[in-house]
Scaffold this active site. Sequence first.
Site, PDB file in Angstrom:
ATOM      1  N   LYS A  22       0.907  -1.248  -0.131  1.00 44.49           N
ATOM      2  CA  LYS A  22       0.099   0.199  -0.173  1.00 44.49           C
ATOM      3  C   LYS A  22       0.730   1.438  -0.040  1.00 44.49           C
ATOM      4  CE  LYS A  22      -2.561   2.719   3.439  1.00 44.49           C
ATOM      5  NZ  LYS A  22      -1.345   3.412   3.977  1.00 44.49           N
ATOM      6  N   ASN A  23       1.796   1.253   1.002  1.00 41.94           N
ATOM      7  CA  ASN A  23       2.554   2.444   1.025  1.00 41.94           C
ATOM      8  C   ASN A  23       3.514   2.906  -0.017  1.00 41.94           C
ATOM      9  OD1 ASN A  23       1.081   3.158   3.149  1.00 41.94           O
ATOM     10  ND2 ASN A  23       2.814   2.809   4.646  1.00 41.94           N
ATOM     11  N   ARG A  92      -4.520  10.395   3.457  1.00 47.29           N
ATOM     12  CA  ARG A  92      -3.331  11.138   3.859  1.00 47.29           C
ATOM     13  C   ARG A  92      -2.440  11.443   2.433  1.00 47.29           C
ATOM     14  NH1 ARG A  92      -0.577  14.681   7.119  1.00 47.29           N
ATOM     15  NH2 ARG A  92       1.538  14.451   6.819  1.00 47.29           N
ATOM     16  N   CYS A 116      -6.034   8.511   8.467  1.00 51.14           N
ATOM     17  CA  CYS A 116      -6.448   7.583   9.823  1.00 51.14           C
ATOM     18  C   CYS A 116      -6.110   8.777  10.864  1.00 51.14           C
ATOM     19  CB  CYS A 116      -5.531   6.355  10.069  1.00 51.14           C
ATOM     20  SG  CYS A 116      -6.102   5.099   8.892  1.00 51.14           S
ATOM     21  N   ARG A 121      -0.906  14.899  12.367  1.00 49.54           N
ATOM     22  CA  ARG A 121      -0.482  14.853  10.861  1.00 49.54           C
ATOM     23  C   ARG A 121      -0.553  16.040  10.108  1.00 49.54           C
ATOM     24  NH1 ARG A 121      -2.006   9.045   8.770  1.00 49.54           N
ATOM     25  NH2 ARG A 121      -0.064   9.194   8.202  1.00 49.54           N
ATOM     26  N   PRO A 122       0.574  16.976  10.437  1.00 49.02           N
ATOM     27  CA  PRO A 122       0.527  18.232  10.064  1.00 49.02           C
ATOM     28  C   PRO A 122       1.375  18.147   8.429  1.00 49.02           C
ATOM     29  CG  PRO A 122       2.357  17.698  11.494  1.00 49.02           C
ATOM     30  CD  PRO A 122       1.485  16.626  11.664  1.00 49.02           C
ATOM     31  N   LEU A 125       6.035  20.057   6.734  1.00 49.78           N
ATOM     32  CA  LEU A 125       7.402  19.559   5.952  1.00 49.78           C
ATOM     33  C   LEU A 125       7.080  19.286   4.406  1.00 49.78           C
ATOM     34  CD1 LEU A 125       8.593  17.078   8.412  1.00 49.78           C
ATOM     35  CD2 LEU A 125       9.486  19.201   8.164  1.00 49.78           C
ATOM     36  N   ASP A 304       3.720   1.529  12.117  1.00 48.69           N
ATOM     37  CA  ASP A 304       2.737   0.803  11.586  1.00 48.69           C
ATOM     38  C   ASP A 304       2.519  -0.501  12.106  1.00 48.69           C
ATOM     39  OD1 ASP A 304       2.131   3.115  10.097  1.00 48.69           O
ATOM     40  OD2 ASP A 304       2.495   2.138   7.937  1.00 48.69           O
ATOM     41  N   ARG A 396      -9.114  -0.180   3.787  1.00 46.40           N
ATOM     42  CA  ARG A 396      -8.314   0.755   3.167  1.00 46.40           C
ATOM     43  C   ARG A 396      -6.767   0.169   2.897  1.00 46.40           C
ATOM     44  NH1 ARG A 396      -7.900   6.466   6.181  1.00 46.40           N
ATOM     45  NH2 ARG A 396      -6.459   6.525   4.458  1.00 46.40           N
TER      46      ARG A 396
HETATM   47  C1  UD1 Z   1       3.884   7.296   6.149  1.00 45.84           C
HETATM   48  C2  UD1 Z   1       3.022   6.080   6.020  1.00 45.84           C
HETATM   49  C3  UD1 Z   1       2.251   5.555   7.148  1.00 45.84           C
HETATM   50  C4  UD1 Z   1       3.680   5.310   8.375  1.00 45.84           C
HETATM   51  C5  UD1 Z   1       4.578   6.729   8.424  1.00 45.84           C
HETATM   52  C6  UD1 Z   1       5.825   6.439   9.369  1.00 45.84           C
HETATM   53  C7  UD1 Z   1       1.969   6.213   3.730  1.00 45.84           C
HETATM   54  C8  UD1 Z   1       0.966   6.636   3.056  1.00 45.84           C
HETATM   55  N1  UD1 Z   1       2.163   6.543   5.015  1.00 45.84           N
HETATM   56  O1  UD1 Z   1       3.156   8.423   6.508  1.00 45.84           O
HETATM   57  O2  UD1 Z   1       1.845   4.586   7.334  1.00 45.84           O
HETATM   58  O3  UD1 Z   1       3.038   5.255   9.564  1.00 45.84           O
HETATM   59  O4  UD1 Z   1       4.902   6.862   6.913  1.00 45.84           O
HETATM   60  O5  UD1 Z   1       6.580   5.371   8.839  1.00 45.84           O
HETATM   61  O6  UD1 Z   1       3.039   5.734   3.266  1.00 45.84           O
HETATM   62  N2  UD1 Z   1       5.384  15.347  10.159  1.00 45.84           N
HETATM   63  C9  UD1 Z   1       5.657  16.653  10.337  1.00 45.84           C
HETATM   64  N3  UD1 Z   1       5.228  17.615   9.283  1.00 45.84           N
HETATM   65  C10 UD1 Z   1       5.003  16.955   8.005  1.00 45.84           C
HETATM   66  C11 UD1 Z   1       5.137  15.516   7.793  1.00 45.84           C
HETATM   67  C12 UD1 Z   1       5.435  14.858   9.090  1.00 45.84           C
HETATM   68  O7  UD1 Z   1       5.606  17.063  11.523  1.00 45.84           O
HETATM   69  O8  UD1 Z   1       4.770  17.755   7.282  1.00 45.84           O
HETATM   70  C13 UD1 Z   1       5.646  14.311  11.263  1.00 45.84           C
HETATM   71  C14 UD1 Z   1       4.452  13.482  11.592  1.00 45.84           C
HETATM   72  O9  UD1 Z   1       3.382  14.246  12.416  1.00 45.84           O
HETATM   73  C15 UD1 Z   1       4.879  12.444  12.342  1.00 45.84           C
HETATM   74  C16 UD1 Z   1       6.443  12.302  11.495  1.00 45.84           C
HETATM   75  O10 UD1 Z   1       6.644  13.255  10.960  1.00 45.84           O
HETATM   76  O11 UD1 Z   1       5.072  12.629  13.597  1.00 45.84           O
HETATM   77  C17 UD1 Z   1       6.241  11.232  10.638  1.00 45.84           C
HETATM   78  O12 UD1 Z   1       5.462  11.216   9.746  1.00 45.84           O
HETATM   79  P1  UD1 Z   1       5.823  10.811   7.868  1.00 45.84           P
HETATM   80  O13 UD1 Z   1       7.161  10.086   8.120  1.00 45.84           O
HETATM   81  O14 UD1 Z   1       5.969  11.991   7.247  1.00 45.84           O
HETATM   82  O15 UD1 Z   1       4.434   9.901   8.007  1.00 45.84           O
HETATM   83  P2  UD1 Z   1       3.565   9.899   6.582  1.00 45.84           P
HETATM   84  O16 UD1 Z   1       4.285   9.909   5.438  1.00 45.84           O
HETATM   85  O17 UD1 Z   1       2.499  10.743   6.637  1.00 45.84           O
END
Ligand code: UD1
Length: 416
Positions: A22-23, A92, A116, A121-122, A125, A304, A396
Amino acid sequence: MPEIIVEGGHRLRGELHIQGSKNAVLPILAASVLPEGETVLTHVPVIGDVAVSLEILSALGVSVSLADGRLTLCADSLCGDEVPRELGARMRSSVLFLGSLLGRRQKVRAAFPGGCAIGSRPVGLHLSVLRQLGAEISSGGNGLCGRVGRFTGGVVALPFPSVGATEQALLAAASAAGDTVIRGAAREPEVQILCDFLGACGAKIRGQGTAEIRVMPAPLHGCHFEIPGDRIAAGTYLAAAAATAGDVTVRGIPPEHLKSSLAVFRLLGCRVDEGEDWVRLVREGMLRPVPRLETGPYPGFPTDMQPLILPLLALASGESRLRENLFENRLGLAGELNRLGADIRVCDRLAVIHGVRSFTGSSVAASDLRGGAGLLVAALAARGVSRITGRRYIERGYEEPERNLTALGAAIRLIG
Ligand code: UD1
């Protein structure tokens, strides 16, 4: 209301070929607006989030045809630059269309992404990497709006190795005027797979799998690409085997993608054997507690997998402590596990778990994808019947979980 009914207590035994990741497939679908000509993806998982991505692509004018896990896409007739709000808000990874649509159309509009409810989930970045590469992005009550002449390339620095923001940078860099170096990049296998896909489309990428990735853009063309196996789905079925004192082999997944999770299964007292593209887990005795475990970016223990290991710790013979470092609400399923008889106390991001001898079937509610799968794992181990609501969350990310689990010997059915 769609529910899953599980009669627990059956040992799972057998083999399973693991679905496509999926990811990995979601960022590739966002990337598919970039190449010219036809792209064929195979081993595409038939899951809810893929269906939403395909709806987004169709709404943008991309031709899409999916049959038996084989997806044919062509973005030559792409005409839109807006991610439909209702669709973007369901997932997301819709945020990744920002980078690819800016690259292809030089402008984009989108709602704030959904997904989810595992934390705030900001997207800061994501916006930062797009700005570092030359885009102007505004965010406000109307969602996100972006514009770029052409991405410039240059150096993109990430203060935290965010998976999504690294993927965003890769998508933008692939259509930039010059080379891009991404510093502080995420090293997750799914980031490497996106690099492999862009490489198959013609981009030159070096350093994937390390914290510094260099992208040398080139005209992108369609390609044939097979989606690799899903490491978290594999880990889910292994957790189900561990919960039911079973013996399950998952195939089509490189064990190195699961390294830290396999180490945890071994700490829990399970026997784990591995080959080139398979893993076998056998549990014979009691599960053992793990005194200290915490989630972290790859190659650390994946967030995850945390909700899938939590039910196992709750059945272990002693006290365990589990810290969730990535998403603040991801220990939310502890309350539902307690309804099944677990003894878990959560304080902030730390769960203190006192193992119990068994769970008892009950009605529980899934409220996110991996948490829902964790409830399914727990229900498979419980004495008696459990009803799990919120099935759509599980669907999902998992392709036909009831069929796979039934094939392994579980007593499970869907209603509604
Ligand atoms: C992806 C995966 C998700 C997994 C996560 C961490 C997909 C679709 N989802 O989510 O299943 O749990 O990686 O392995 O691939 N953060 C910020 N600002 C941002 C983006 C992220 O502060 O703009 C923080 C998040 O709140 C979190 C951390 O960074 O604490 C990690 O998030 P991130 O690695 O970005 O996860 P996702 O890409 O959303």
